[in-house]
Design an enzyme around this catalytic site. Structure first.
Site, short mmCIF file in Angstrom:
data_model
loop_
_atom_site.label_atom_id
_atom_site.label_comp_id
_atom_site.label_asym_id
_atom_site.label_seq_id
_atom_site.Cartn_x
_atom_site.Cartn_y
_atom_site.Cartn_z
N GLU B 50 0.81 -1.22 0.00
CA GLU B 50 0.00 0.00 0.00
C GLU B 50 0.84 1.26 0.00
O GLU B 50 0.43 2.31 -0.49
CB GLU B 50 -0.96 0.01 1.19
N PHE B 112 -12.00 -7.32 13.78
CA PHE B 112 -10.91 -7.80 12.93
C PHE B 112 -10.49 -6.71 11.94
O PHE B 112 -11.33 -6.13 11.25
CB PHE B 112 -11.37 -9.06 12.17
N GLN B 113 -9.22 -6.43 11.90
CA GLN B 113 -8.63 -5.42 11.01
C GLN B 113 -9.23 -4.03 11.21
O GLN B 113 -9.41 -3.28 10.26
CB GLN B 113 -8.73 -5.86 9.55
N LYS B 162 -17.69 -0.82 5.88
CA LYS B 162 -18.11 -1.80 4.89
C LYS B 162 -19.62 -1.77 4.64
O LYS B 162 -20.07 -1.93 3.50
CB LYS B 162 -17.67 -3.20 5.33
N MET B 479 24.01 9.31 2.66
CA MET B 479 23.73 10.58 3.33
C MET B 479 24.00 10.47 4.83
O MET B 479 24.53 11.38 5.46
CB MET B 479 22.28 10.99 3.06
C1 LIG Z 1 18.05 15.01 2.13
C2 LIG Z 1 17.32 16.29 1.91
C3 LIG Z 1 18.01 17.46 1.73
C4 LIG Z 1 17.34 18.66 1.49
N1 LIG Z 1 18.08 19.78 1.22
C5 LIG Z 1 17.44 20.89 0.76
C6 LIG Z 1 18.18 22.03 0.32
O1 LIG Z 1 19.40 22.06 0.32
N2 LIG Z 1 17.49 23.09 -0.16
C7 LIG Z 1 16.11 23.10 -0.22
O2 LIG Z 1 15.54 24.07 -0.71
N3 LIG Z 1 15.40 22.07 0.25
C8 LIG Z 1 16.03 20.96 0.71
N4 LIG Z 1 15.28 19.88 1.12
C9 LIG Z 1 13.80 19.97 1.06
C10 LIG Z 1 13.22 20.63 2.30
O3 LIG Z 1 13.15 19.69 3.32
C11 LIG Z 1 11.79 21.18 1.99
O4 LIG Z 1 10.98 20.15 1.51
C12 LIG Z 1 11.79 22.28 0.96
O5 LIG Z 1 12.83 23.20 1.19
C13 LIG Z 1 10.45 23.00 0.98
O6 LIG Z 1 10.27 23.68 -0.21
P1 LIG Z 1 9.35 24.94 -0.34
O7 LIG Z 1 9.75 25.99 0.63
O8 LIG Z 1 9.32 25.29 -1.77
O9 LIG Z 1 7.92 24.49 0.18
P2 LIG Z 1 6.84 23.42 -0.25
O10 LIG Z 1 6.89 22.31 0.73
O11 LIG Z 1 6.86 23.10 -1.68
O12 LIG Z 1 5.55 24.25 0.13
C14 LIG Z 1 4.94 25.11 -0.75
C15 LIG Z 1 4.53 26.40 -0.08
O13 LIG Z 1 3.79 27.14 -1.04
C16 LIG Z 1 2.47 27.36 -0.58
N5 LIG Z 1 1.57 27.20 -1.72
C17 LIG Z 1 1.06 26.07 -2.23
N6 LIG Z 1 0.29 26.34 -3.30
C18 LIG Z 1 0.33 27.67 -3.46
C19 LIG Z 1 -0.27 28.57 -4.39
N7 LIG Z 1 -1.05 28.15 -5.40
N8 LIG Z 1 -0.03 29.89 -4.24
C20 LIG Z 1 0.75 30.35 -3.21
N9 LIG Z 1 1.33 29.56 -2.33
C21 LIG Z 1 1.14 28.23 -2.45
C22 LIG Z 1 2.22 26.39 0.53
O14 LIG Z 1 1.29 26.91 1.44
C23 LIG Z 1 3.63 26.23 1.12
O15 LIG Z 1 3.88 27.21 2.08
C24 LIG Z 1 15.94 18.68 1.43
C25 LIG Z 1 15.23 17.51 1.66
C26 LIG Z 1 15.90 16.31 1.87
C27 LIG Z 1 15.10 15.07 2.07
C1 LIG Z 2 12.11 5.74 5.42
C2 LIG Z 2 13.37 6.44 5.79
N1 LIG Z 2 14.18 5.92 6.74
C3 LIG Z 2 15.34 6.55 7.07
C4 LIG Z 2 15.69 7.73 6.48
C5 LIG Z 2 16.99 8.44 6.87
N2 LIG Z 2 17.90 8.50 5.70
C6 LIG Z 2 18.02 9.60 4.94
S1 LIG Z 2 19.06 9.40 3.66
C7 LIG Z 2 19.41 7.82 4.12
C8 LIG Z 2 20.37 6.98 3.33
C9 LIG Z 2 19.89 6.64 1.97
O1 LIG Z 2 20.74 5.70 1.40
P1 LIG Z 2 20.74 5.41 -0.14
O2 LIG Z 2 19.34 5.20 -0.61
O3 LIG Z 2 21.70 4.34 -0.44
O4 LIG Z 2 21.19 6.79 -0.77
P2 LIG Z 2 22.62 7.51 -0.76
O5 LIG Z 2 22.56 8.54 0.31
O6 LIG Z 2 23.66 6.47 -0.50
O7 LIG Z 2 22.70 8.12 -2.10
C10 LIG Z 2 18.71 7.48 5.27
C11 LIG Z 2 18.80 6.19 5.96
C12 LIG Z 2 14.79 8.25 5.52
N3 LIG Z 2 15.02 9.42 4.93
N4 LIG Z 2 13.67 7.59 5.18
#
Ligand SMILES: Cc1cc2nc3c(=O)[nH]c(=O)nc-3n(C[C@H](O)[C@H](O)[C@H](O)COP(=O)(O)OP(=O)(O)OC[C@H]3O[C@@H](n4cnc5c(N)ncnc54)[C@H](O)[C@@H]3O)c2cc1C
Ligand SMILES: Cc1ncc(C[n+]2csc(CCOP(=O)(O)OP(=O)(O)O)c2C)c(N)n1
Ligand SMILES: [Mg+2]
Lengths: 163, 578
Positions: B50, B112-113, B162, B479
C-alpha cells in the site's frame, strides 16, 4: 501572556480531537478548554485558554483557522471582554470555622449550595483571578476538593462571534 | 440513477474525471472492488504494497497536477498507506485516499482489522472524513476532492465502513456539481494594498533576490514567475521543491538555495536587502541557523496558507493569496509604474553574484578512475536531452539529481522533500509513466532507498510502465555516512549494508533488464542503451565512488554565508574511507 481564544466549530464528532491534537502535535499548551453546543445545533463553541508569546499565539490562531471544521475564531485578548469561570469548592468545616467561611464566601459573592455537618460546598463564578483569590483566602488544609470549569469569555459591545 | 454505496464511490471518481486508482484489496473493500470489476472507466493499478499505492498516486499527482487516488483496505492496508499520506501532506500534494473500515455497528469493538484511520491520519492529512450515512457519500467524495485540490493542496482521507458499500442498499445518485463548506474559503487574489506595497519595495531594492518554491509548481504559475523575473531582471533561486518552476538553464537562475544549494544562491540571500518569497515556506533546510538568516533583508512573502507566513521568519510584507493571480497583479503594477528597478544597483549586484559564481561550487573531480555520481547525472541529462521526468528517492543521490540535472519545466522533478521518504522514487516513477506513457521517466535512487519499495518492479511489469532506474550504488546509506563523517568523527554506525542484493539478477527475476556499470566510460553507452529500450524497465546498477560527499553544504547550526565547499577544484577526491 494568557489568551482566551473563542472558537465556533462544526458540531461534528472528531472536531474536538482535531483541536486537541493540533495543540499536542505542535507543542502548544492548553491551560483549559470548554466546549458546548450553541443556539445553532450544527455549531459548538469552544473556549480555549493558552499562553505564549505573540508569535506563538499568532501561529496558534492561524493553525486553528486552518482546521477545516473551524468556522470562526477570535482571540478575546484583542478586544475588551468579559471572562467568567465557574468553581465549586468543598470545604471541611468545624463549629468555629463555619461563620468565617460563610462571610468569606459572601465577600466573594459565592453561594453555599450544599451543607453537611462537616462540609460546605461553595459555588462561585467570576474571572479566574477572583477564584484564585478565594482559594488563597481559605485555609488550605480545609479544602477537600476544587472543581473549576475553566474560563469562558465574551466580548463587550455590539460585536459578537457568529456566522 | 439508483446505486449502491460501492457504485457511488466509483461513479464519483468517474464524475471527477479520475483516470487511475492505485490500490490493494482486502475484506473491508470487497464491495468496492466488485464495483470496480464491473466498469472500465476508472483503471485500477494493483500495487504490491500500500505504501507503493500512495507514492504512485502521489507521483501521478505531482506530474499532472491532478489529484492522485488511492484505495486501501482497513487495518494493515490503511496503516501501510500512512507513510505515503504523510509524504504527500508535507509537500502539499493533492490526493484522495479511500480506506475501507469495519462495518459501522462494530466500530470501536477492536473488530478484525480495525484501526482508527481517522485518528491515525489526523495529523498528516489536510482533512479526513468517516462516512456514517450512505446518503452523504457522494457529497463527501465531492468535498474530499474539493478540499484536496484547492487552497494549499493536500491529502484527504475518506474512511468508508463496509456496510456503507453494501450492494443490497441502493439510493438515488446525483453527484453535486459544486460544494460549499462554510468553514473553508481559501483566499485567492491577495490584498491589493499589500501587493502595491510589495511592488514599491521591489523597485527600491539594491540587492534583490527572488526565492521561489513548490507553491509556484502547485499553483501552475511558472509562466507568470518567469515573466516577473524577466521584467525585473533580478536573480532567482529555487527551493528543492521549486526546481523547474523557473528554467534552470536561464542566466538569471542562481541555483538551488539551502543546505545543499549553491554558494552563489546562499551568499546572495545572505547579502540581499529585499527578498521576495513566492510559494516557499522557509523550511529549516533552506534557512540554516535562523538567527543568521538574511540579516539585511526586508522580506515579501506570497503564500496561499496564512500559517506559512511569519511561521519561522518574520516578514515585512505578507500577501495571502495564490501565486498566479498575485503575480499577475504585480506585473500590471510594474508595467504601469514609472519607476524602474535601478540599473546601476542591479549591475553591481550581478557583478557581485558573478564573483560568487566564479567559486564554481559545483565542480567535482572529473579525472577520477571511479564513477562519480555527479557525472552520471550529467550524462543522464544529456542522454534524455533534459526532457525526462526524474523521480528520486532520498539521500545523496537525491541531492546530486537536484544539483546536476537542470530542470527547465515544472513538474519534471519529482521527489519527497518535506518528509524525505526513502522508497518514494520507484512507485512515483510508475505513477508518472502511467500519466505520460510517451515521455521518458527515470528514477534516480540509491542502494538503500530502492530496497524500500523494490516490490513495485512487479507492478511496473504488469501495467507496462517501463521506467529507467538509475541506482547510484555506493554500498552505503550515503547521506547518513556523510553526516557521520562530518559530525561523528567517521564513526560509521550502521550506515553500511554488508549484503546488497545482486540488483541485476533481481531486475531480471522481476522480468526486467538489469545492467551493471563499473567504469566511467561505460556510463554514457549504458544510459543510451537503456533509454533505447523504450518498452522495457531497465535497472542500471551503477557502482559509484563510495566516498563521495554532497557539496557544498551548510552544516547543522550554521548560516548561509558559512558553507562548507569541496576541496579545491582539480584535486583528486579518490580516497579510502577511514
Ligand atoms: C536530504 C534532503 C536534503 C534537502 N536539502 C534541501 C536544500 O538544500 N534546499 C532546499 O531548498 N530544500 C532541501 N530539502 C527539502 C526541504 O526539506 C523542503 O521540503 C523544501 O525546502 C520546501 O520547499 P518549499 O519551501 O518550496 O515548500 P513546499 O513544501 O513546496 O511548500 C509550498 C509552499 O507554497 C504554498 N503554496 C502552495 N500552493 C500555493 C499557491 N497556489 N499559491 C501560493 N502559495 C502556495 C504552501 O502553502 C507552502 O507554504 C531537502 C530535503 C531532503 C530530504
Ligand atoms: C524511510 C526512511 N528511513 C530513514 C531515512 C533516513 N535516511 C536519509 S538518507 C538515508 C540513506 C539513503 O541511502 P541510499 O538510498 O543508499 O542513498 P545515498 O545517500 O547512498 O545516495 C537514510 C537512511 C529516511 N530518509 N527515510
Ligand atoms: Mg547508497
Amino acid at each position: 501572556m494568557k489568551h482566551i481564544i473563542s472558537i465556533l466549530i462544526e458540531n461534528e464528532s472528531g472536531a474536538l480531537s482535531r483541536v486537541a491534537g493540533l495543540f499536542s502535535a505542535r507543542g502548544y499548551n492548553i491551560e483549559s478548554l470548554t466546549v458546548a453546543p450553541t443556539e445553532d445545533p450544527s455549531l459548538s463553541r469552544m473556549t480555549l485558554v493558552t499562553r505564549g508569546s505573540e508569535d506563538i499565539i499568532e501561529q496558534i490562531t492561524k493553525q486553528l483557522n486552518k482546521l477545516i471544521d473551524v468556522v470562526k475564531l477570535i482571540d478575546l485578548a484583542d478586544a475588551v471582554h468579559i471572562e467568567r469561570e465557574l468553581m465549586m469548592v468543598k470545604i471541611k468545616t468545624t463549629e468555629q470555622s463555619r461563620e468565617e467561611i460563610r462571610s468569606l464566601a459572601s465577600i466573594f459573592r459565592g453561594k453555599i449550595i450544599d451543607v453537611t455537618t462537616t462540609t460546605y460546598v461553595v459555588e462561585m463564578t467570576g474571572p479566574s483571578s477572583k477564584l484564585d483569590a478565594f482559594i488563597a483566602s481559605v485555609d488550605g488544609g480545609s479544602i477537600i476538593e476544587v472543581v473549576r470549569s475553566g474560563p469562558t469569555g465574551i466580548s463587550r459591545g455590539e460585536q459578537g462571534l457568529h456566522l | 440513477m439508483e446505486l449502491n454505496g460501492a457504485q457511488i464511490v466509483i461513479q464519483s471518481l468517474k464524475d471527477e474525471g479520475v483516470e487511475y486508482i492505485f490500490g490493494y484489496p482486502g475484506g473491508a473493500v470487497l464491495h468496492l472492488y466488485d464495483a470496480i470489476f464491473q466498469q472500465d472507466a476508472v483503471k485500477h493499478i494493483l500495487v504490491r504494497h500500500e505504501q507503493g499505492a500512495t507514492h504512485a498516486a502521489d507521483g501521478y499527482a505531482r506530474a499532472t497536477g491532478k489529484p492522485g487516488v488511492v484505495l486501501v483496505t482497513s487495518g494493515p492496508g490503511a496503516t501501510n498507506a500512512v507513510t505515503g499520506i504523510a509524504t504527500a501532506y508535507m509537500d502539499s500534494i493533492p490526493m484522495v485516499i479511500i480506506s475501507g473500515q469495519v462495518p459501522s455497528p462494530v466500530i470501536g469493538s477492536d473488530a478484525f482489522q480495525e484501526v482508527d484511520m481517522v485518528g491515525i491520519t489526523r495529523p498528516c492529512v489536510k482533512h479526513n472524513f468517516l462516512v456514517k450515512d450512505i446518503t452523504k457519500l457522494a457529497e463527501t467524495m465531492k468535498k474530499a476532492f474539493h478540499v484536496a485540490t484547492t487552497g494549499r493542496p493536500g491529502p484527504v482521507v475518506v474512511d468508508v465502513p463496509k456496510d456503507i458499500t453494501d450492494p443490497r442498499i441502493t439510493i438515488p445518485y446525483k453527484y453535486p456539481k459544486k460544494v460549499v463548506i462554510r468553514s473553508y474559503n481559501p483566499e485567492t487574489s491577495g490584498d491589493k494594498g499589500q501587493i502595491k506595497n510589495a511592488v514599491d519595495l521591489l523597485l527600491t531594492a539594491q540587492k534583490p533576490v527572488i526565492y521561489s518554491g513548490g507553491g509556484v509548481v502547485l499553483g501552475e504559475a511558472s509562466k507568470e514567475l518567469t515573466e516577473f523575473a524577466k521584467t525585473l531582471g533580478f536573480p532567482i533561486t529555487n527551493t528543492l521543491m521549486g526546481l523547474g518552476a523557473y528554467p534552470s538553464t536561464d542566466e538569471q537562475f542562481i541555483g538551488m538555495l539551502g543546505m545543499h544549494g549553491t554558494y552563489e544562491a546562499n551568499m546572495a540571500m545572505h547579502e540581499s536587502d529585499v527578498i521576495i518569497a513566492i510559494g516557499a515556506r522557509f523550511d529549516d533546510r533552506v534557512t540554516g541557523k535562523l538567527d543568521e538568516f538574511c540579516p539585511h533583508a526586508q522580506i515579501i512573502h506570497i503564500d496561499v496558507d496564512p500559517a506559512s507566513i511569519s511561521k519561522t521568519v518574520k516578514v515585512t510584507i505578507p500577501i495571502v493569496g495564490e501565486v498566479k493571480p498575485v503575480l499577475k497583479q504585480m506585473m500590471e503594477l510594474l508595467k504601469d509604474s514609472k519607476k524602474k528597478p535601478s540599473k546601476k544597483a542591479l549591475e553591481s549586484w550581478w557583478g557581485q553574484i558573478d564573483q560568487w559564481r566564479a567559486v564554481k561550487c559545483m565542480e567535482y573531480d572529473r579525472t577520477s578512475q571511479l564513477i562519480k555520481p555527479q557525472y552520471v547525472i550529467e550524462q543522464l541529462y544529456q542522454v534524455t536531452k533534459g526532457e525526462a521526468y526524474i523521480t528520486s528517492d532520498v539521500g545523496q543521490h537525491q541531492m546530486w539529481a537536484a544539483q546536476y540535472y537542470p530542470f527547465d519545466k515544472p513538474r519534471r522533478w519529482i521527489n519527497s522533500g518535506g518528509l524525505g521518504t526513502m522508497g518514494f522514487g520507484l512507485p512515483a516513477a510508475i505513477g508518472v509513466k502511467l500519466a505520460f506513457p510517451d515521455s521518458e521517466v527515470a528514477c534516480v535512487t540509491g542502494d538503500g532507498s530502492i530496497q524500500m519499495c523494490i516490490q513495485e518492479l512487479s507492478t511496473a511489469l504488469q501495467y507496462k510502465a517501463p521506467v529507467k532506474i538509475i541506482n547510484l550504488n555506493n554500498s552505503y546509506l550515503g547521506m547518513v555516512r556523510q553526516w557521520q563523517e562530518f559530525s561523528y568523527e567517521s564513526r560509521y554506525s550502521h550506515s553500511y549494508m554488508d549484503t546488497i542484493p545482486d540488483f541485476v539478477k533481481l531486475a531480471e527475476a522481476y522480468g526486467h533488464v538489469g545492467m551493471r556499470i563499473n567504469k566511467p566510460e561505460e556510463v554514457r553507452p549504458a544510459l543510451e542503451e537503456a533509454f533505447a529500450m523504450k518498452d522495457r524497465t531497465v535497472f542500471l546498477d551503477i557502482l559509484t565512488d563510495r566516498t563521495e560527499n554532497v557539496y557544498p553544504m551548510i552544516e547543522a547550526g550554521k548560516g548561509h554565508h558559512d558553507m562548507t565547499l569541496r576541496v579545491a577544484p582539480g584535486t583528486s577526491t579518490d580516497r579510502e574511507l577511514a
